[in-house]
Design an enzyme around this catalytic site. Sequence first.
Site, PDB file in Angstrom:
ATOM      1  N   ASP A  97      27.995  35.544  16.603  1.00  0.00           N
ATOM      2  CA  ASP A  97      26.819  36.415  16.408  1.00  0.00           C
ATOM      3  C   ASP A  97      27.172  37.654  15.595  1.00  0.00           C
ATOM      4  O   ASP A  97      26.538  37.972  14.582  1.00  0.00           O
ATOM      5  CB  ASP A  97      26.304  36.915  17.763  1.00  0.00           C
ATOM      6  CG  ASP A  97      25.285  35.981  18.385  1.00  0.00           C
ATOM      7  OD1 ASP A  97      25.322  35.809  19.618  1.00  0.00           O
ATOM      8  OD2 ASP A  97      24.455  35.444  17.638  1.00  0.00           O
ATOM      9  N   GLU A 122      19.611  41.749  15.216  1.00  0.00           N
ATOM     10  CA  GLU A 122      19.659  41.606  16.674  1.00  0.00           C
ATOM     11  C   GLU A 122      20.832  42.361  17.318  1.00  0.00           C
ATOM     12  O   GLU A 122      20.688  42.928  18.393  1.00  0.00           O
ATOM     13  CB  GLU A 122      19.740  40.121  17.037  1.00  0.00           C
ATOM     14  CG  GLU A 122      19.719  39.904  18.545  1.00  0.00           C
ATOM     15  CD  GLU A 122      19.420  38.474  18.945  1.00  0.00           C
ATOM     16  OE1 GLU A 122      19.537  37.574  18.104  1.00  0.00           O
ATOM     17  OE2 GLU A 122      19.072  38.278  20.116  1.00  0.00           O
ATOM     18  N   ASP A 185      18.291  37.451  12.217  1.00  0.00           N
ATOM     19  CA  ASP A 185      18.852  36.903  13.454  1.00  0.00           C
ATOM     20  C   ASP A 185      20.140  36.190  13.046  1.00  0.00           C
ATOM     21  O   ASP A 185      20.093  35.140  12.399  1.00  0.00           O
ATOM     22  CB  ASP A 185      17.882  35.925  14.131  1.00  0.00           C
ATOM     23  CG  ASP A 185      18.320  35.641  15.568  1.00  0.00           C
ATOM     24  OD1 ASP A 185      19.522  35.843  15.859  1.00  0.00           O
ATOM     25  OD2 ASP A 185      17.474  35.235  16.383  1.00  0.00           O
ATOM     26  N   ILE A 187      22.471  34.566  14.688  1.00  0.00           N
ATOM     27  CA  ILE A 187      22.441  33.187  15.217  1.00  0.00           C
ATOM     28  C   ILE A 187      21.180  33.064  16.051  1.00  0.00           C
ATOM     29  O   ILE A 187      21.095  33.598  17.160  1.00  0.00           O
ATOM     30  CB  ILE A 187      23.654  32.850  16.105  1.00  0.00           C
ATOM     31  CG1 ILE A 187      24.937  32.845  15.282  1.00  0.00           C
ATOM     32  CG2 ILE A 187      23.463  31.457  16.745  1.00  0.00           C
ATOM     33  CD1 ILE A 187      26.143  32.297  16.025  1.00  0.00           C
ATOM     34  N   ASP A 188      20.207  32.398  15.503  1.00  0.00           N
ATOM     35  CA  ASP A 188      18.994  32.119  16.259  1.00  0.00           C
ATOM     36  C   ASP A 188      19.216  30.779  16.963  1.00  0.00           C
ATOM     37  O   ASP A 188      19.661  29.812  16.340  1.00  0.00           O
ATOM     38  CB  ASP A 188      17.806  32.025  15.288  1.00  0.00           C
ATOM     39  CG  ASP A 188      16.503  31.821  16.017  1.00  0.00           C
ATOM     40  OD1 ASP A 188      16.346  32.380  17.119  1.00  0.00           O
ATOM     41  OD2 ASP A 188      15.648  31.095  15.491  1.00  0.00           O
ATOM     42  N   THR A 190      20.976  30.593  20.201  1.00  0.00           N
ATOM     43  CA  THR A 190      22.324  30.715  20.775  1.00  0.00           C
ATOM     44  C   THR A 190      22.646  29.559  21.724  1.00  0.00           C
ATOM     45  O   THR A 190      23.755  29.028  21.724  1.00  0.00           O
ATOM     46  CB  THR A 190      22.412  32.043  21.559  1.00  0.00           C
ATOM     47  OG1 THR A 190      22.051  33.088  20.669  1.00  0.00           O
ATOM     48  CG2 THR A 190      23.796  32.302  22.090  1.00  0.00           C
ATOM     49  N   ASP A 337      13.083  36.704  15.197  1.00  0.00           N
ATOM     50  CA  ASP A 337      12.944  35.317  15.657  1.00  0.00           C
ATOM     51  C   ASP A 337      11.870  34.553  14.879  1.00  0.00           C
ATOM     52  O   ASP A 337      11.696  33.346  15.109  1.00  0.00           O
ATOM     53  CB  ASP A 337      12.614  35.279  17.149  1.00  0.00           C
ATOM     54  CG  ASP A 337      13.867  35.409  18.001  1.00  0.00           C
ATOM     55  OD1 ASP A 337      14.933  34.944  17.559  1.00  0.00           O
ATOM     56  OD2 ASP A 337      13.783  35.991  19.101  1.00  0.00           O
TER      57      ASP A 337
END
Length: 401
Positions: A97, A122, A185, A187-188, A190, A337
């Site tokens: 992330d 994020e 984001d 890593i959308d 997770t 998101d």
Amino acid sequence: MAPFIIASARLVHLNPSIKSNPNLLSATKSLFTFKSSYSPIVSSSSSSAVSMSYDKQLIAAKKAASLAARLCQKVQKGLLESDVQSKSDKSPVTVADYGSQVVVSFVLQRELPSQAFSLVAEEESGDLRKEESQETLGRITKLVNDTIANDGTYNVSPLSEADVLRIIDCGTSEGGSNGQHWVLDPIDGTKGFLRGDQYAIALGLLDEGKVVLGVLACPNLPLESIGSLKDQHALGKAGCLFSAQLSCGTYMESLDGSPPVKVHVSDTENPEDASFFESYEAAHSSHSLSGAIAKKLGVKAPPVRIDSQAKYGALSRGDGAIYLRFPNKGYREKIWDHAAGYIVIAEAGGVASDAGGKPLDFSKGRYLDLDTGIIVTNQKLMPALLKAVQDSLKEQALPSL
Ligand code: AMP
Ligand code: MG
């Protein structure tokens, strides 16, 4: 939990395989000179003087998301191959992330040095600055430096841990309705990342509160349609990069390089032919409500459940025709998101709105204010979908007899 135990749903599961850097420092400083150096690029090919081109930003965004995807793939591969790493251990995802956020922020600032930089992202560095995170910070720094060095584009001295912390905190912008803001984001999805399933690096750009470009890097999304696949072993090659710019359409290419092809949402008008997408995680979106809506609409196919904004990407190329998202009451959606996915769908001819039919409003800061849920489909199906959503919500609100 194994991802295949829900027999009624098709699930796509895949185990695919500034030590004092003056440029970065000046780019970081530009955060504070945003208003004065804001200089829109006016398209020379357009007849309208106000028509903007975001070509340069799109090239930078694609480069940033692709490089971040490489970092994430490396971490996910290590996670899946490791015998000792428990899948419930969140540390690899933490490393990926933060690492992804640093790479995206670094690349954007390097590629667009003359533009002011504002990023709504994020992650922030608070936890990483704690004593117990020293080792994690070291791992992130190494991962980022290795990724940048292996790429070979940027001739910079390795970033220090202090640089990494500072770059992560470039993402604390509040966004809003004035000027340009990147929305990320890193890593959308997770949970999908940890399972070895779908996730996305999702990067959008807001200009005066509107999403004007978006990029979705989906390392585990098959290049072929996932809408009609019955067998997860028949998935073929994976790794998709979706990109969209206002008034220019949506394109898909493979993450390892192939000519971009223009994509379009499904043009089906018949709900019986329409399959629908939703979150893999029932905690993120009510599966029972979406099931009731689909039934009311006449959808025959079982839901396709996958993680992340890869759903928007898959829908933009017509793998399915509908995406339904109904989080628990009180959950506030964040702009990162949905920003990239929103324009990827819109430019592919689709439409995303809240459950009341209103367009999503990205101009209000880090959160989306919306009515109940998010629904996505093509223009033709939207009126019938909205009616089915409204009727199902009313029925759900009625006390059961
Ligand atoms: P998806 O994979 O489509 O379910 O969406 C993943 C995103 O859902 C994550 O990036 C989170 O920001 C977001 N999320 C986390 N918790 C919730 C929740 N309780 N309801 C809805 N979305 C959530
Ligand atoms: Mg997310």
